[in-house]
Design an enzyme around this catalytic site. Structure first.
Site, PDB file in Angstrom:
ATOM      1  N   HIS A 190     106.329   2.725 105.368  1.00  0.00           N
ATOM      2  CA  HIS A 190     106.673   4.159 105.362  1.00  0.00           C
ATOM      3  C   HIS A 190     105.675   5.027 104.597  1.00  0.00           C
ATOM      4  CE1 HIS A 190     111.249   3.480 106.275  1.00  0.00           C
ATOM      5  NE2 HIS A 190     110.451   2.909 107.155  1.00  0.00           N
ATOM      6  N   ASN A 191     105.047   4.488 103.589  1.00  0.00           N
ATOM      7  CA  ASN A 191     104.184   5.310 102.711  1.00  0.00           C
ATOM      8  C   ASN A 191     102.709   4.979 102.842  1.00  0.00           C
ATOM      9  OD1 ASN A 191     106.743   4.235 100.646  1.00  0.00           O
ATOM     10  ND2 ASN A 191     106.719   6.360 101.371  1.00  0.00           N
ATOM     11  N   ASP A 230      94.322  -5.745  83.435  1.00  0.00           N
ATOM     12  CA  ASP A 230      93.927  -5.640  82.029  1.00  0.00           C
ATOM     13  C   ASP A 230      94.187  -6.981  81.340  1.00  0.00           C
ATOM     14  OD1 ASP A 230      96.631  -5.728  81.370  1.00  0.00           O
ATOM     15  OD2 ASP A 230      96.691  -3.733  80.455  1.00  0.00           O
ATOM     16  N   CYS A 273      98.867  -4.919  85.321  1.00  0.00           N
ATOM     17  CA  CYS A 273      98.771  -4.745  83.869  1.00  0.00           C
ATOM     18  C   CYS A 273     100.091  -5.257  83.298  1.00  0.00           C
ATOM     19  CB  CYS A 273      98.430  -3.300  83.471  1.00  0.00           C
ATOM     20  SG  CYS A 273      99.649  -2.044  83.861  1.00  0.00           S
ATOM     21  N   HIS A 288     106.633   9.049 109.631  1.00  0.00           N
ATOM     22  CA  HIS A 288     106.129   8.656 108.314  1.00  0.00           C
ATOM     23  C   HIS A 288     104.706   9.164 108.096  1.00  0.00           C
ATOM     24  CE1 HIS A 288     109.711   6.353 107.833  1.00  0.00           C
ATOM     25  NE2 HIS A 288     109.461   5.639 108.925  1.00  0.00           N
ATOM     26  N   VAL A 327     102.452  -0.031  85.518  1.00  0.00           N
ATOM     27  CA  VAL A 327     102.561   1.431  85.521  1.00  0.00           C
ATOM     28  C   VAL A 327     101.238   2.111  85.173  1.00  0.00           C
ATOM     29  CG1 VAL A 327     103.695   3.424  84.457  1.00  0.00           C
ATOM     30  CG2 VAL A 327     105.030   1.388  85.023  1.00  0.00           C
ATOM     31  N   THR A 381     102.992  -3.713  82.778  1.00  0.00           N
ATOM     32  CA  THR A 381     104.109  -3.240  83.608  1.00  0.00           C
ATOM     33  C   THR A 381     103.690  -2.859  85.027  1.00  0.00           C
ATOM     34  OG1 THR A 381     103.657  -0.980  82.888  1.00  0.00           O
ATOM     35  CG2 THR A 381     105.294  -2.232  81.602  1.00  0.00           C
TER      36      THR A 381
HETATM   37  C1  RB5 Z   1      98.912  -3.075  77.335  1.00  0.00           C
HETATM   38  O1  RB5 Z   1      99.489  -3.466  76.147  1.00  0.00           O
HETATM   39  C2  RB5 Z   1      99.929  -2.343  78.194  1.00  0.00           C
HETATM   40  O2  RB5 Z   1     100.173  -1.098  77.675  1.00  0.00           O
HETATM   41  C3  RB5 Z   1      99.418  -2.262  79.612  1.00  0.00           C
HETATM   42  O3  RB5 Z   1      99.190  -3.537  80.103  1.00  0.00           O
HETATM   43  C4  RB5 Z   1     100.340  -1.611  80.624  1.00  0.00           C
HETATM   44  O4  RB5 Z   1     101.599  -2.183  80.598  1.00  0.00           O
HETATM   45  C5  RB5 Z   1     100.397  -0.152  80.610  1.00  0.00           C
HETATM   46  O5  RB5 Z   1     101.033   0.496  81.463  1.00  0.00           O
END
Ligand code: RB5
Length: 146
Positions: free
Chosen positions: A98-99, A8, A65, A133, A69, A67
């Site tokens: 393993h995964n 992103d 991105c 695994h 996540v 994080t």
């Molecule tokens: C964008 O601001 C941020 O939310 C995105 O890059 C990411 O970290 C979401 O998980």
């Protein structure tokens, strides 16, 4: 080996560094963006990359991105994807051994570029060990059918 690379707006600069690093190592990289610093929605890129890996259009995927996540959560909603967020090389390596992860994610706001390259290198160099695994990975994939 074809790798789809997606990110992103928070990770455009890091993506460019990772792209250059992968190409230097001889990988064929499909960069699906974004390449703009303008705010965008990471689920769009996570889903697109996930579908490319699940369909075999790409062998593996790398997602970035802020994080790692959000974009990994989106990719994991695609059947056949096993994406994980790794902020250090040990988990990245073991996630393949393993995964059998087929997508690696990390955060441009969490790790520096050099650490990100180490995470990528360890992940790509590792091989799935199979055996016990495989049974456990198969159990994970069975969950998708229920
Ligand atoms: C964008 O601001 C941020 O939310 C995105 O890059 C990411 O970290 C979401 O998980």
């Amino acid at each position: 080996m074809k790798i789809v690379l997606a990110n992103d707006h928070s990770a455009v600069d890091m993506k460019k560094e990772i792209l250059a690093h992968l190409e230097e190592k001889g990988y064929q990289v499909i960069d699906i963006g974004t390449n703009s610093p303008e705010s965008c929605d990471y689920p769009v890129f996570g889903e697109r990359a996930g579908k490319m890996v699940a369909s075999g259009e790409a062998d593996l995927g790398i997602l970035i991105c802020g994080t790692g996540v959000g974009i990994s959560l989106a990719a994991n909603k695609v059947k056949g994807v096993r994406a994980c967020v790794c902020s250090e090389p040990y988990s990245a390596k073991l996630s393949r051994m393993h995964n059998d992860t087929n997508i690696l994610a990390f955060g441009a706001r969490v790790v520096g570029t050099e650490l990100a390259k180490m995470i990528v290198d360890e992940w790509l160099a590792a091989e799935f060990e199979g055996g016990r695994h495989k049974r456990r990975v198969d159990m994970i994939m069975e969950i998708e059918k229920r």
